[in-house]
Design a protein around this motif. Sequence first.
Motif, PDB file in Angstrom:
ATOM      1  N   ASP A 474       0.981  -1.053  -0.075  1.00 41.04           N
ATOM      2  CA  ASP A 474      -0.078   0.000   0.064  1.00 41.04           C
ATOM      3  C   ASP A 474       0.771   1.370   0.039  1.00 41.04           C
ATOM      4  O   ASP A 474       2.030   1.182   0.339  1.00 41.04           O
ATOM      5  CB  ASP A 474      -0.811   0.144   1.326  1.00 41.04           C
ATOM      6  N   ASN A 475       0.293   2.159  -0.454  1.00 42.34           N
ATOM      7  CA  ASN A 475       0.893   3.734  -0.343  1.00 42.34           C
ATOM      8  C   ASN A 475       2.057   3.933  -0.932  1.00 42.34           C
ATOM      9  O   ASN A 475       3.079   4.301  -0.396  1.00 42.34           O
ATOM     10  CB  ASN A 475       0.989   4.156   1.185  1.00 42.34           C
ATOM     11  N   LEU A 476       1.960   3.290  -2.182  1.00 38.43           N
ATOM     12  CA  LEU A 476       3.267   3.450  -3.144  1.00 38.43           C
ATOM     13  C   LEU A 476       3.244   4.947  -3.768  1.00 38.43           C
ATOM     14  O   LEU A 476       2.275   5.520  -4.240  1.00 38.43           O
ATOM     15  CB  LEU A 476       3.239   2.452  -4.132  1.00 38.43           C
ATOM     16  N   SER A 477       4.162   5.742  -3.725  1.00 37.74           N
ATOM     17  CA  SER A 477       4.197   7.109  -4.166  1.00 37.74           C
ATOM     18  C   SER A 477       4.845   6.820  -5.717  1.00 37.74           C
ATOM     19  O   SER A 477       5.942   6.434  -5.862  1.00 37.74           O
ATOM     20  CB  SER A 477       4.917   7.873  -3.437  1.00 37.74           C
ATOM     21  N   GLY A 488      10.945  23.803 -20.503  1.00 37.05           N
ATOM     22  CA  GLY A 488       9.513  23.503 -20.858  1.00 37.05           C
ATOM     23  C   GLY A 488       8.938  22.293 -21.141  1.00 37.05           C
ATOM     24  O   GLY A 488       7.813  21.651 -21.581  1.00 37.05           O
ATOM     25  N   TRP A 489       9.940  21.389 -20.760  1.00 40.44           N
ATOM     26  CA  TRP A 489       9.524  19.752 -20.954  1.00 40.44           C
ATOM     27  C   TRP A 489       8.602  19.265 -20.029  1.00 40.44           C
ATOM     28  O   TRP A 489       8.923  19.821 -18.654  1.00 40.44           O
ATOM     29  CB  TRP A 489      10.994  18.887 -20.818  1.00 40.44           C
ATOM     30  N   GLN A 490       7.554  18.456 -20.052  1.00 37.76           N
ATOM     31  CA  GLN A 490       6.772  18.000 -19.027  1.00 37.76           C
ATOM     32  C   GLN A 490       6.334  16.649 -19.244  1.00 37.76           C
ATOM     33  O   GLN A 490       6.444  15.821 -20.509  1.00 37.76           O
ATOM     34  CB  GLN A 490       5.420  18.834 -19.171  1.00 37.76           C
ATOM     35  N   SER A 491       5.997  15.893 -18.304  1.00 33.38           N
ATOM     36  CA  SER A 491       5.381  14.602 -18.457  1.00 33.38           C
ATOM     37  C   SER A 491       4.213  14.431 -17.334  1.00 33.38           C
ATOM     38  O   SER A 491       4.130  15.169 -16.302  1.00 33.38           O
ATOM     39  CB  SER A 491       6.761  13.844 -18.109  1.00 33.38           C
ATOM     40  N   VAL A 492       3.294  13.265 -17.951  1.00 33.45           N
ATOM     41  CA  VAL A 492       2.125  12.756 -17.038  1.00 33.45           C
ATOM     42  C   VAL A 492       2.193  11.556 -16.875  1.00 33.45           C
ATOM     43  O   VAL A 492       2.486  10.712 -18.001  1.00 33.45           O
ATOM     44  CB  VAL A 492       0.915  13.559 -17.618  1.00 33.45           C
ATOM     45  N   LEU A 493       1.724  10.815 -15.826  1.00 32.54           N
ATOM     46  CA  LEU A 493       1.663   9.475 -15.503  1.00 32.54           C
ATOM     47  C   LEU A 493       0.308   8.967 -15.854  1.00 32.54           C
ATOM     48  O   LEU A 493      -0.670   9.823 -15.252  1.00 32.54           O
ATOM     49  CB  LEU A 493       2.381   9.127 -14.282  1.00 32.54           C
ATOM     50  N   TYR A 494       0.194   7.906 -16.247  1.00 30.49           N
ATOM     51  CA  TYR A 494      -1.281   7.180 -16.693  1.00 30.49           C
ATOM     52  C   TYR A 494      -1.304   5.756 -16.054  1.00 30.49           C
ATOM     53  O   TYR A 494      -0.210   5.150 -16.333  1.00 30.49           O
ATOM     54  CB  TYR A 494      -1.715   7.267 -18.063  1.00 30.49           C
ATOM     55  N   ARG A 495      -2.590   5.315 -15.776  1.00 31.36           N
ATOM     56  CA  ARG A 495      -2.681   4.046 -15.282  1.00 31.36           C
ATOM     57  C   ARG A 495      -3.168   3.300 -16.969  1.00 31.36           C
ATOM     58  O   ARG A 495      -4.228   3.687 -17.236  1.00 31.36           O
ATOM     59  CB  ARG A 495      -3.707   3.879 -14.259  1.00 31.36           C
ATOM     60  N   ASP A 496      -2.283   2.459 -17.424  1.00 33.96           N
ATOM     61  CA  ASP A 496      -2.910   1.769 -18.457  1.00 33.96           C
ATOM     62  C   ASP A 496      -3.756   0.617 -18.361  1.00 33.96           C
ATOM     63  O   ASP A 496      -3.470  -0.218 -17.995  1.00 33.96           O
ATOM     64  CB  ASP A 496      -1.479   1.191 -19.356  1.00 33.96           C
ATOM     65  N   LEU A 497      -5.187   0.827 -18.547  1.00 33.28           N
ATOM     66  CA  LEU A 497      -6.190   0.040 -17.941  1.00 33.28           C
ATOM     67  C   LEU A 497      -6.206  -1.310 -18.550  1.00 33.28           C
ATOM     68  O   LEU A 497      -6.588  -2.323 -18.082  1.00 33.28           O
ATOM     69  CB  LEU A 497      -7.402   0.707 -18.071  1.00 33.28           C
ATOM     70  N   ASP A 498      -5.972  -1.188 -19.988  1.00 30.87           N
ATOM     71  CA  ASP A 498      -6.009  -2.606 -20.827  1.00 30.87           C
ATOM     72  C   ASP A 498      -4.716  -3.222 -20.980  1.00 30.87           C
ATOM     73  O   ASP A 498      -4.534  -4.264 -21.514  1.00 30.87           O
ATOM     74  CB  ASP A 498      -6.946  -2.341 -22.204  1.00 30.87           C
ATOM     75  N   GLY A 499      -3.670  -2.399 -20.516  1.00 34.57           N
ATOM     76  CA  GLY A 499      -2.166  -3.052 -20.589  1.00 34.57           C
ATOM     77  C   GLY A 499      -1.578  -3.219 -21.957  1.00 34.57           C
ATOM     78  O   GLY A 499      -0.723  -4.062 -22.254  1.00 34.57           O
ATOM     79  N   ASN A 511      -2.596  10.503  -9.716  1.00 35.57           N
ATOM     80  CA  ASN A 511      -2.093  11.806  -9.181  1.00 35.57           C
ATOM     81  C   ASN A 511      -2.026  11.315  -7.601  1.00 35.57           C
ATOM     82  O   ASN A 511      -1.619  12.479  -6.915  1.00 35.57           O
ATOM     83  CB  ASN A 511      -2.998  12.763  -9.359  1.00 35.57           C
ATOM     84  N   SER A 512      -2.046  10.153  -7.320  1.00 34.09           N
ATOM     85  CA  SER A 512      -1.830  10.106  -5.729  1.00 34.09           C
ATOM     86  C   SER A 512      -1.091   8.577  -5.628  1.00 34.09           C
ATOM     87  O   SER A 512      -1.093   7.936  -6.120  1.00 34.09           O
ATOM     88  CB  SER A 512      -3.321  10.079  -5.063  1.00 34.09           C
ATOM     89  N   PRO A 513      -1.097   8.361  -4.211  1.00 35.09           N
ATOM     90  CA  PRO A 513      -0.403   7.003  -3.940  1.00 35.09           C
ATOM     91  C   PRO A 513      -1.450   5.817  -4.320  1.00 35.09           C
ATOM     92  O   PRO A 513      -2.696   5.883  -4.456  1.00 35.09           O
ATOM     93  CB  PRO A 513      -0.088   7.069  -2.379  1.00 35.09           C
ATOM     94  N   VAL A 514      -0.713   4.912  -4.846  1.00 39.56           N
ATOM     95  CA  VAL A 514      -1.426   3.579  -5.262  1.00 39.56           C
ATOM     96  C   VAL A 514      -0.872   2.329  -4.346  1.00 39.56           C
ATOM     97  O   VAL A 514      -0.174   2.290  -3.652  1.00 39.56           O
ATOM     98  CB  VAL A 514      -1.198   3.312  -6.714  1.00 39.56           C
ATOM     99  N   SER A 515      -2.044   1.177  -4.470  1.00 37.72           N
ATOM    100  CA  SER A 515      -1.719   0.133  -3.813  1.00 37.72           C
ATOM    101  C   SER A 515      -1.704  -1.025  -4.871  1.00 37.72           C
ATOM    102  O   SER A 515      -2.310  -0.934  -5.957  1.00 37.72           O
ATOM    103  CB  SER A 515      -2.776  -0.182  -2.967  1.00 37.72           C
TER     104      SER A 515
END
Length: 675
Positions: A474-477, A488-499, A511-515
Amino acid sequence: MLSATVGDTVEVILSYERQGKNGNSKLVVTDQLPEVMEFDTDSPVQRCAEDGRDCEALVSPIPNSKDGYEVTLPNGDIKRATVKAQLTGHKASEKGQIRFFATIKQGFEGQTHFNEAEYFSCRGSGGKSERDRKKGSCVDTQTSNRVPITITGPGVTINGSPYDSAKDRGEPVTIQTASPGGTIEFINYVWNTGTDPQNYTVALLPDTAKSQVPFPAGTEYCLSTTEQCSAFSSHPTLAVQGLDAGKSRKIRLRVKLPDTVNAQEEGYFVLLEASLSSDPSDRKVRDTVLNRLVQITDSSSSVDMTYGRPVQGDASVPGKGPGPESEPVKTLSGQPGKSVTFDALFVNNTGGAIDTYNLQLVSASGASLPEGFTAQFVNTGNQPTANSGSVKAGEHVPLKLVVGLPAAATDGSHDFHVVAVSPVTGAKDRLTVRIAISDDAGLVLEPNGEGQVTPGSFITFAHRLTNNSNNAVDNLSLVLSDSLKSQGWQSVLYRDLDGDGVLSGSDTAINSPVSLAGNKTLHLLVKVFAPANASMGIRNVTTLTVIGEDGQRLTVTDTATVNTTSVVIIKEQAPWDCLAAVPVQFRIDAFPARPGTCVVYRLTARNEGVEAVQNVVIHDAAPNFTEFYPHGGLPKTTGRQVVQPNVSGTLINAQWPEGLQPGDSVSLIFAIQIQ
């Protein structure tokens, strides 16, 4: 409009009027009769007054100085006659008629044909030569109005077309190959070419004077208007009831071949006949069509076990070819007392006939499973199974394999063979897999990524975060950082639901900790944006860090290089009947397509720049009211690197991780069927 029945004699009337103040010395009218009409040689061709009276027979053949006519018969066939009439001595404003008779012939019931004539006139002694044209003594050839002729009465056509009721021109309905003991299906169509609803009888005819080679002795046949066809016999008949005028009915002819066949070079034929059920002795209302099998080949039985994706002509498929492999195609990690799942096994029927395969997991040493191990195969319905079920030639069946690990197992690796064997033919293949047993718990983050991006655009990188322990973490950051953030470089993290490794609308930002549950994998996508003013060749390194509650830190890096390569994509299409060989000629222009038929698409991406391009992805979707048609080896890709397309619902994509070198191209080819 003229309505007529077979055998009727109709009069053809060509009315003319000389317009203008000057007369003409010659009027030449030519009428090439439509194929439904035969010129009546027993009746004269006449020149009549405007009201049809005061008729005078023309002379045949056309003389030099008098009114006359001639009939041209191509190859002596009176059924395709051309009637040419010549009138002389026209006066200004003269009106009149040219009349002759024709007979309606058989075989065109329920059809509409058109008749029109062409004509020209000359002054003086002009003869329609090039010199006469230059002198202006002859007018250019013109055409009359078109007169429709509708043929009434019963009629029938049987052919291989779902779109056209034209009589068969001698082209048989063809299937290229079959195996001894196999069953093939010819698709024919019965058309009501009459003007009223009719009942028809479809039957097989014996060999005729056409000297066609019949199917081998022992062959049985079945006729049906539905997909169900079980009543096989040597000479079946089929009743086609209540077929409306102008409509067709699909006729399925299934042919069951004997187990032993002597091959013949000229192929095999069977003749189908459709006739009126109400009057089977009436030989006039009937039609026939040939169904041809080009060759019978004794295809050997074979099976190929693969992992990750089916064979489908891809040489890079893990496990393709005879097994067992010297190295495992897949390795899974597990803990004592738990289970692991091989979730992408494929049983490929690479033989020439339908077959079925028993499934088994054995130790690589050839013995049964070691003590404490269990194995259970699971089909696509999530039901336990020990057999693949029937698999058609050239097709495949996906399976899962759940392996239970003994509680007392010690750390180490165990190699196994996944076995598929046909109980009918004995065809067999073995696929090597490995299970690494470890009592250690831990997280794994992989892999590092590298790719190219154009200024003002973005690139995505796929990662996997795996929990190899049996307990949830639990509580993985999850933290992202960019080396060129100040530029000016930017990055965003997504959950790839279908893999699937591709960013889609269903994927959500994190945007928050995951389990992460035990023995589970979290699929991640990092989307990196390059600023519009990014310089050519500059590199940004994006670092993804996973931080646990116990302070454990895992990192991967994604390197994005700015490149101004130019990739263009072209979409082409080709019509397909869903049955014959897949088209190889494509075009970009439109063409008509009917429900039940198929369209094959080819999307080609080409690197027209001077730098290599990484991570090329081609996306597309099935149009509305269509569905993907996975037959004939489709979908597939072409290029130096052949990859397996991914289909999800109405979406399809293919990804080339190695990218494209300058001048290289890759293609995604798939088919849809119109509903």
